[in-house]
Design an enzyme around this catalytic site. Sequence first.
Site, PDB file in Angstrom:
ATOM      1  N   ARG A 258      66.807  37.807  58.056  1.00 26.70           N
ATOM      2  CA  ARG A 258      67.700  38.742  57.369  1.00 26.70           C
ATOM      3  C   ARG A 258      66.875  39.959  56.967  1.00 26.70           C
ATOM      4  NH1 ARG A 258      68.346  36.731  51.746  1.00 26.70           N
ATOM      5  NH2 ARG A 258      67.208  38.575  51.158  1.00 26.70           N
ATOM      6  N   HIS A 262      70.026  40.062  50.318  1.00 21.98           N
ATOM      7  CA  HIS A 262      70.994  38.960  50.427  1.00 21.98           C
ATOM      8  C   HIS A 262      72.399  39.555  50.359  1.00 21.98           C
ATOM      9  CE1 HIS A 262      73.285  35.367  49.710  1.00 21.98           C
ATOM     10  NE2 HIS A 262      73.705  35.874  48.569  1.00 21.98           N
ATOM     11  N   TYR A 271      61.094  39.564  45.855  1.00 21.95           N
ATOM     12  CA  TYR A 271      60.715  38.199  46.258  1.00 21.95           C
ATOM     13  C   TYR A 271      60.128  38.078  47.666  1.00 21.95           C
ATOM     14  CZ  TYR A 271      65.543  38.390  48.066  1.00 21.95           C
ATOM     15  OH  TYR A 271      66.698  38.759  48.707  1.00 21.95           O
TER      16      TYR A 271
HETATM   17  C1  LIG Z   1      78.376  26.412  45.808  1.00 24.36           C
HETATM   18  C2  LIG Z   1      77.648  27.695  45.586  1.00 24.36           C
HETATM   19  N1  LIG Z   1      76.469  27.690  44.944  1.00 24.36           N
HETATM   20  C3  LIG Z   1      75.780  28.846  44.738  1.00 24.36           C
HETATM   21  C4  LIG Z   1      76.318  30.033  45.159  1.00 24.36           C
HETATM   22  C5  LIG Z   1      75.534  31.339  44.982  1.00 24.36           C
HETATM   23  N2  LIG Z   1      75.029  31.720  46.298  1.00 24.36           N
HETATM   24  C6  LIG Z   1      75.669  32.600  47.063  1.00 24.36           C
HETATM   25  S1  LIG Z   1      74.921  32.821  48.544  1.00 24.36           S
HETATM   26  C7  LIG Z   1      73.690  31.740  48.155  1.00 24.36           C
HETATM   27  C8  LIG Z   1      72.576  31.459  49.130  1.00 24.36           C
HETATM   28  C9  LIG Z   1      73.057  31.103  50.492  1.00 24.36           C
HETATM   29  O1  LIG Z   1      71.966  31.017  51.365  1.00 24.36           O
HETATM   30  P1  LIG Z   1      72.158  30.608  52.863  1.00 24.36           P
HETATM   31  O2  LIG Z   1      73.016  29.399  52.957  1.00 24.36           O
HETATM   32  O3  LIG Z   1      70.826  30.525  53.479  1.00 24.36           O
HETATM   33  O4  LIG Z   1      73.010  31.806  53.489  1.00 24.36           O
HETATM   34  P2  LIG Z   1      72.603  33.335  53.642  1.00 24.36           P
HETATM   35  O5  LIG Z   1      73.043  34.005  52.374  1.00 24.36           O
HETATM   36  O6  LIG Z   1      71.140  33.404  53.829  1.00 24.36           O
HETATM   37  O7  LIG Z   1      73.363  33.847  54.797  1.00 24.36           O
HETATM   38  C10 LIG Z   1      73.885  31.222  46.883  1.00 24.36           C
HETATM   39  C11 LIG Z   1      72.994  30.255  46.245  1.00 24.36           C
HETATM   40  C12 LIG Z   1      77.579  30.006  45.809  1.00 24.36           C
HETATM   41  N3  LIG Z   1      78.162  31.107  46.261  1.00 24.36           N
HETATM   42  N4  LIG Z   1      78.209  28.824  46.014  1.00 24.36           N
END
Ligand SMILES: Cc1ncc(C[n+]2csc(CCOP(=O)(O)OP(=O)(O)O)c2C)c(N)n1
Length: 357
Positions: A258, A262, A271
């Site tokens: 990425r 985020h 980070y």
């Molecule tokens: C159940 C839940 N826990 C926490 C969050 C907060 N949150 C949003 S995105 C994220 C990280 C997701 O990472 P990843 O699965 O690697 O997907 P990426 O964002 O890298 O595409 C978190 C912790 C959420 N939206 N839903």
Amino acid sequence: MGLMEDYDPLKGKMFQILKPDGTVQSGMSPPLTDQETLTLYEKMLFIRLADQRCLSLQRQGRFGTYAPIWGQEACQVGSASVLQKGDWVFPAFREIGATLIMGIPLKNFLLYWMGDEMGSRAPEGMNVMPVSIPVGSQTLHAVGAAWGAKLKGDKVVTVVYFGDGATSEGDFHEAMNFAGVFKAPTIFFCQNNQYAISVPRSIQTASETLAQKAVAYGFDGIQVDGNDLFGVMVATREAVEKARSGEGPTLIEGVTFRFGPHTTADDPTKYRTEKEIEPWKALDPLVRLRLYLREKGLWREEVEQRVTEEAQKEIDQAVKDAEAAPTPAVEDIFKYVFAEMTPPLKEQLEYLKSTLK
Ligand SMILES: Cc1ncc(C[n+]2csc(CCOP(=O)(O)OP(=O)(O)O)c2C)c(N)n1
Ligand SMILES: [Mg+2]
């Protein structure tokens, strides 16, 4: 032997067709003609430009928030482009690529991030579910839909997109288990972009690969170079054919990066270091395809300029159309989860309305 046996995830070998220098691995061949490759390159470029526009729309206060795809274009374009009419996509929140490849108009995509529920409504015949914000929850929906289709005898597959972080969620494991037991025709497409917000892949899981998690649930997993359009296409096509012929699910781990934040709500310089990002720049999925096409005499600077200009015009129009849409009613926030609003939702709606007076 099939791809899935050759690239057993426990052996830690990543599948790749197009190398970072734009040449094809010896003994392998691209899944597309040169002209088809150029067409998909143009789509990837369009997606990258639309993604950049989304980022600036948020910075200008015209979007609420936004999760950019930047860097993950090959994962999404490669996988979604091998689907057939009738197949379904279950996105997370970073899926501008898969969404547009499935035919959803850019205007609809923009509407969602502008806070309009109508952006979640796919036009008739375009099978893309709404954005799923709760991490990993959409894996269950995809398996349920696939199982339902199987029971009905429909030969469709579902593809669910999620990230490396989602593999730590209970929902993911429940969905994988169910899919394995019931041989649901689902492709679990994990975009391992190395981060879950600020949490690096190295401390997300002690598993050597994410693809190997499929082994525990009794089905195939494969790790593919997620910045290689050809590799992603071939791996997904094999998984789709397998699912369609009744042989059940596959977990695909697309190894990617990425490049952006985020979402627009965080600052990645807090980070991760520039030094860490640098090696990934050479692996950029668009750069690689451009090198390949240039070697074939199909890519020239003028082509890039023409495609960019045309794309910017199309994006301008979509932004105009989305911003000209009628202001959504406040009821829309509450209306679409249940066929009929539940009493607590009715209460919340009344409360919101009273505060808006
Ligand atoms: C159940 C839940 N826990 C926490 C969050 C907060 N949150 C949003 S995105 C994220 C990280 C997701 O990472 P990843 O699965 O690697 O997907 P990426 O964002 O890298 O595409 C978190 C912790 C959420 N939206 N839903
Ligand atoms: Mg991630």
